[in-house]
Design a protein around this motif. Structure first.
Motif, short mmCIF file in Angstrom:
data_model
loop_
_atom_site.label_atom_id
_atom_site.label_comp_id
_atom_site.label_asym_id
_atom_site.label_seq_id
_atom_site.Cartn_x
_atom_site.Cartn_y
_atom_site.Cartn_z
N SER A 29 0.86 -1.18 0.00
CA SER A 29 0.00 0.00 0.00
C SER A 29 0.90 1.24 0.00
CB SER A 29 -0.90 -0.01 1.23
OG SER A 29 -0.11 0.13 2.39
N ILE A 30 0.29 2.37 -0.15
CA ILE A 30 1.07 3.61 -0.16
C ILE A 30 1.72 3.85 1.19
CG2 ILE A 30 0.90 6.12 -0.42
CD1 ILE A 30 -0.89 5.67 -2.74
N ALA A 31 1.03 3.51 2.26
CA ALA A 31 1.59 3.69 3.60
C ALA A 31 2.81 2.80 3.79
CB ALA A 31 0.54 3.37 4.65
N GLU A 32 2.75 1.58 3.27
CA GLU A 32 3.89 0.67 3.39
C GLU A 32 5.07 1.16 2.54
OE1 GLU A 32 1.60 -3.55 4.27
OE2 GLU A 32 1.81 -2.87 2.19
N GLU A 33 4.77 1.69 1.38
CA GLU A 33 5.85 2.24 0.55
C GLU A 33 6.49 3.45 1.21
OE1 GLU A 33 4.47 2.91 -3.44
OE2 GLU A 33 3.82 0.83 -3.66
N ASN A 34 5.68 4.27 1.85
CA ASN A 34 6.24 5.41 2.60
C ASN A 34 7.11 4.93 3.75
OD1 ASN A 34 5.13 7.38 1.00
ND2 ASN A 34 3.25 7.52 2.22
N GLU A 35 6.72 3.85 4.38
CA GLU A 35 7.52 3.29 5.47
C GLU A 35 8.88 2.81 4.94
OE1 GLU A 35 7.12 -0.24 8.82
OE2 GLU A 35 5.32 0.49 7.80
N LEU A 36 8.86 2.16 3.77
CA LEU A 36 10.12 1.71 3.15
C LEU A 36 10.99 2.92 2.79
CD1 LEU A 36 8.95 -1.18 0.82
CD2 LEU A 36 10.53 -1.36 2.73
N ARG A 37 10.38 3.92 2.22
CA ARG A 37 11.12 5.12 1.81
C ARG A 37 11.75 5.79 3.04
NH1 ARG A 37 7.16 7.74 -0.65
NH2 ARG A 37 7.32 6.39 -2.46
N ASN A 38 11.01 5.88 4.12
CA ASN A 38 11.54 6.48 5.35
C ASN A 38 12.69 5.65 5.92
OD1 ASN A 38 9.78 8.61 5.21
ND2 ASN A 38 8.25 7.64 6.50
N TYR A 39 12.52 4.34 5.90
CA TYR A 39 13.57 3.46 6.45
C TYR A 39 14.86 3.60 5.66
CZ TYR A 39 16.17 -0.72 7.71
OH TYR A 39 17.16 -1.58 8.11
N PHE A 40 14.78 3.58 4.32
CA PHE A 40 16.00 3.62 3.51
C PHE A 40 16.59 5.02 3.40
CE2 PHE A 40 14.35 -0.48 1.95
CZ PHE A 40 15.49 -1.25 2.15
N SER A 41 15.83 6.05 3.79
CA SER A 41 16.43 7.39 3.81
C SER A 41 17.07 7.70 5.16
CB SER A 41 15.36 8.44 3.46
OG SER A 41 14.35 8.44 4.43
#
Length: 157
Positions: free
Chosen positions: A19-31
């Motif tokens: 979902s978009i929330a999960e993709e945002n979580e991935l983006r936050n983790y890798f940044s």
């Protein structure tokens, strides 16, 4: 514990099920700075998305120039239409004047010879047409005879 969750999210991401929330979580983790060593290889992917989202396009062409171009294009189109109408009117009037002069003779002898020539040409063409019709009639009668004989031989009615 968090790396297991991220690995599960990565697997869902590559299968297209996040979902978009999960993709945002991935983006936050890798940044962030504390990325697990074995997940470092995915950091450029999500880093690129963060960088691309921050980049904004600024138009360099002012939108007013389009309005001026539309005005000039409409003026040019009007001129082309007017030239077309004028050219048509000029040539159609010229054709009408030329067609009124056809078929007039001052000398009756010359008019008689021209009429005889035209009628002779017409007669020749009509005779050719009559010969063609005779061939068609002969073809039709032969075809009818063949089909009548074929019906009689096959025992049809």
């Amino acid at each position: 514990m968090e790396s297991v969750k991220i690995e599960n999210l990565l697997e869902k991401y590559f299968q297209g099920e996040t979902s978009i929330a999960e993709e945002n979580e991935l983006r936050n983790y890798f940044s962030s700075l504390d990325v697990a060593q074995h997940l470092e290889q995915y950091k450029p992917i999500f880093g690129y998305f963060s960088l691309a989202a921050a980049h904004q396009f600024t138009p360099k062409i002012p939108p007013q120039s389009k309005k001026r171009n539309v005005a000039w294009i409409s003026i040019a189109a009007s001129v082309v239409v007017l030239l077309g109408i004028g050219t048509y009117a000029y040539y159609s009037a010229d054709v009408v004047n030329k067609s009124q002069d056809l078929g007039t003779y001052d000398d009756p002898e010359e008019a008689f010879r021209a009429t005889q020539k035209a009628l002779s040409l017409l007669s020749d063409n009509v005779n050719v047409g009559i010969e063609s019709v005779q061939y068609i009639q002969e073809y039709q009668t032969t075809k009818d005879k063949i089909f009548i004989n074929a019906k009689k031989q096959s025992g049809g009615s």
